[in-house]
Design an enzyme around this catalytic site. Structure first.
Site, PDB file in Angstrom:
ATOM      1  CG  HIS A 450     -24.663  12.909  -4.619  1.00 18.73           C
ATOM      2  ND1 HIS A 450     -25.571  12.039  -4.408  1.00 18.73           N
ATOM      3  CD2 HIS A 450     -24.495  13.955  -3.735  1.00 18.73           C
ATOM      4  CE1 HIS A 450     -25.549  11.836  -3.095  1.00 18.73           C
ATOM      5  NE2 HIS A 450     -25.132  12.995  -2.686  1.00 18.73           N
ATOM      6  CD  GLU A 462     -26.240   8.918  -6.611  1.00 19.81           C
ATOM      7  OE1 GLU A 462     -26.888   8.191  -6.636  1.00 19.81           O
ATOM      8  OE2 GLU A 462     -26.273   9.805  -6.025  1.00 19.81           O
TER       9      GLU A 462
END
Ligand code: 3H9
Length: 706
Positions: A450, A462
């Site tokens: 992410h 992430e």
């Protein structure tokens, strides 16, 4: 021994080589030993020159020991610390024999200050040579003479640029501004040094021509009016950049300004005083904590992956040519990865290419890249509207619309088009990665990756682990994130992961405040006054209300009513006021300001109409801020309780890097701990009673964070 002395054919060599450490540090012990060496050297009359060298690869000296600095709690200790170093450096400066710092790696903070106390500084062409005074990043100022010697060496205006921004520069830049006297190749450096010493001794070449300081610098240094203008402009610039939250650059400026023209003793005394005032403050302590966090996550590997060899990634497919897809393609090619960009038609692909090119053009404007380099980089992106070319990629990054059905379908499709050992990533910001994994032939190869918007600027990724993700996939994702110069954090698969989940509870509360009668700008200002880079409603406009609403719905499905979107968001969304991309949201974003960097923040009057008449309330700024912040703290506690992330450090670093949570506050949990978890619990209970809402219901784990 951290520092030793030897003689080699009438040359004195002071070598720094800190045992059991990757870097050399000017610890109290090292300074004491250096002091003794200098006493010994003073007596030696037969030395032609003294070289100060490092026994470490790629490191000269990384500065004073931050662990020692962190422990200082009283101003007198701070002054003593600085003066202890200053005394030794003065002794070095006063040696009659020429002293030469040989810099073949990083020379930071005290390391740079030590070199400044030498008569000459020689750098090498080693790309690892980085020189600078990053102290303000730790909330302090250079305390070993840097504020006094750097302006004398390179001129006032260049020195201010380095000290006040905590800037670290390359060897070539340092040479250009006169911080280095010479740059030598690493190979054959010994002979070059001997030649240089001969030149010094025969007085053929001594210092580099001071005119390198440039006309402007020379003029400013000699002219009180010019200096006054420079200091005044610099102060304004510092205030603009730091918004007044970071005292160190201002204090450094004050010290340099007041010290101008003073003798060494007076100037160093004032520097030590300035250092001591900053070092005991909570902002410095918080910034030191952020330094440690950054250091920790530079190396962190998820449990079980430490000994796994990551896969090599040279070619990557990016599916979806939207803003994120275009940004990802740009970043990948910038880092030398070939990209196959796929979308459903060439018009969309054209947009993705434009996004990438726009980012590159910004880099050209800032002179970070040359136009021909951009052409070469853009040529590394090939395009397709089907899965042709996918057989040869090492990684796929899916960045299509946030819709699980569509994502599952795409994962199923492309998993049949790639080789068996390809890493399959999704850039989803909130949807279950496990579901996508199960749609593929190889769930073990699937991982969430992410990125944050804008991709080229935001430092966090992430990495989302599912129950199926293999250790090899995880290790590859972590290593690849670092290759992209991003900091990866490990997050378990759960709606909104870590950052968006915490962010959305905060933005949603801003919506509720709006409904209660608060003004858009006031809500935003409360949070920018706290130190957030932008207020929650400005952020909502930046992200797009369509995206925000979608994520809120996903979060509500998973976690229930506390994520129920504030009515105002639903209504603004249904009125099509999506934010910056549409030119209108909570604010008006005229085309002009959309293109320019400075946002002209004019609140959108249509919002008032949508809100209708609201009951006038007594507005309490303190309460509003606490509601927004403490809900984030409570949500973070839930993430920890549910083991979405491993520890509070991940929350703190993630919030700083993913949302711009003010580093001077040390991170979300550190901030909460400083306020006092007990007080936060008390306030959340009060809010729950007052607003009769379960969204303030305490997470049981919160008390554990005290
Ligand atoms: C200063 O100098 C103040 C003075 O003006 C006077 C005051 C009175 N202290 O990052 P790495 C540790 S303030 C303590 O993995 P790399 C680091 O934490 C100082 N520890 O290597 C790590 O520990 P561990 C101004 C330090 O090659 C280990 O060394 N200087 C310090 O990726 C290896 O480091 C700075 O702000 C330190 N000064 O990067 C420079 N420096 O192995 C801060 C490093 O336990 N340092 N360590 O995890 C850096 O920027 C990077 O560490 C550096 C090397 C670029 C040097």
């Amino acid at each position: 021994m951290p520092v030793t002395f030897r003689t080699e054919n009438q040359l004195g060599v002071i070598e720094f080589n800190h045992p059991d450490s990757k870097v050399n540090l000017l610890t109290a012990d090292c300074l004491k030993k250096l002091d003794l060496i200098l006493e010994e050297v003073k007596e030696k009359e037969d030395l032609k020159a003294i070289l100060l060298v490092s026994g470490k690869k790629d490191v000269f000296i990384a500065g004073a020991d931050i662990k020692e600095i962190e422990k200082i709690t009283q101003t007198n200790e701070g002054e003593d610390k600085a003066q202890a170093g200053q005394k030794v450096f003065n002794k070095l400066e006063d040696l009659k024999v020429p002293t030469i710092a040989v810099i073949n790696g990083v020379a930071l903070g005290g390391g740079c200050e030590l070199a400044l106390a030498c008569r000459y500084r020689i750098g090498t062409f080693n790309p690892k040579v980085r020189i600078g005074l990053p102290e303000v990043n730790l909330g302090i100022l250079p305390g070993f003479g840097g504020t006094y010697r750097l302006p004398k060496t390179i001129g006032l205006s260049e020195a201010l640029k380095i000290i006040l921004a905590g800037k670290v520069i390359s060897g070539m830049e340092a040479y250009k501004i006169g911080l280095l006297d010479r740059l030598f190749p690493q190979v054959g450096i010994h002979e070059q040094l001997l030649k240089f010493i001969d030149e010094i001794l025969s007085s053929k070449k001594t210092k580099r021509n001071q005119s390198r300081k440039g006309f402007l610098n020379a003029f400013l240094e000699k002219n009180p009016l010019g200096r006054a203008i420079l200091f005044d402009q610099t102060r304004r610039m510092v205030l603009q950049t730091t918004k007044g939250f970071y005292p160190a650059p201002l204090k450094a400026l004050e010290v340099i300004k007041n010290n101008f023209g003073l003798n060494r003793n007076q100037a160093l005394k004032a520097e030590a005083k300035g250092f001591s005032e900053l070092v005991i403050g909570s902002i410095s302590k918080n910034l030191v904590k952020v330094f440690y966090l950054t250091e920790k996550f530079k190396k962190y590997m998820p449990p079980g992956t430490e000994n796994i060899l990551p896969k090599r990634i040279d070619q990557c497919a990016v599916i979806g040519a939207g803003v994120m897809g275009g940004g990802i393609a740009q970043l990948l090619t910038q880092k030398g990865v070939w990209v196959r960009m796929k979308d459903i038609d060439y018009k969309l692909i054209g947009n993705g290419l434009k996004t990438a090119e726009k980012i590159y053009k910004e880099a050209v404007k800032k002179r970070k890249l040359k136009p021909h380099e951009v052409k070469r980089k853009m040529a590394q992106i090939t395009t397709s509207i089907d899965y042709s070319g996918f057989k040869s990629v090492d990684m796929v990054i899916e960045a299509v619309v946030e819709n699980l059905e569509i994502k599952n379908k795409i994962f199923k499709e492309f998993s049949n088009e790639v080789s068996d050992n390809v890493i399959l990533c999704t850039n989803t910001s909130s949807l279950p990665v496990s579901a996508m994994a199960q749609a593929t032939r190889h769930p073990a190869n699937v991982v969430g990756f992410h990125f944050f918007n804008p991709v080229h600027r935001m430092p966090l990724i992430e990495v989302i682990k599912t129950p199926f993700t293999s250790a090899e996939t995880l290790a590859t994702a972590f290593q690849f994130a670092r290759r992209l110069d991003k900091t990866p954090i490990l997050v378990n698969d759960s709606a909104g992961f870590l950052i968006n989940r915490i962010l959305l509870i905060y933005i949603n509360e801003a919506g509720r405040l709006l409904e209660e009668g608060w003004k858009i700008q006031t809500i935003d200002q409360i949070m920018t006054d706290f130190g957030m880079p932008m207020g929650p409603l400005t952020l909502s406009d930046e992200v797009g209300l369509d995206v925000g609403i979608k994520v809120l719905h996903i979060l509500e499905q998973s976690f229930g009513a506390r994520f129920k979107a504030a009515q105002i968001f639903e209504r603004v969304y249904s009125n099509g006021l999506l934010g910056k991309k549409m030119g209108k949201g909570f604010y008006i974003h005229p085309m002009e300001s959309r293109r320019s960097k400075i946002l002209k923040r004019i609140a959108n009057k249509e919002i008032e109409k949508i809100l209708g008449t609201r009951s006038a309330q007594v507005l309490d700024h303190d309460e509003a801020r606490k509601r927004m912040l403490y809900l984030m703290v409570n949500e973070a506690a839930m993430c920890l309780e549910e083991k979405i992330v491993e520890d509070v450090d991940t929350v703190d670093l993630g919030m700083i890097m993913g949302t711009g949570f003010p580093p001077f506050q040390g991170g979300l949990i550190r901030y909460a701990q400083e306020i006092g978890i007990d007080k936060i619990i008390e306030d959340l209970n009060t809010f729950q009673d007052k607003f009769k809402s379960d969204r303030f219901k305490l997470c049981a784990h919160l008390a554990n964070l005290a």
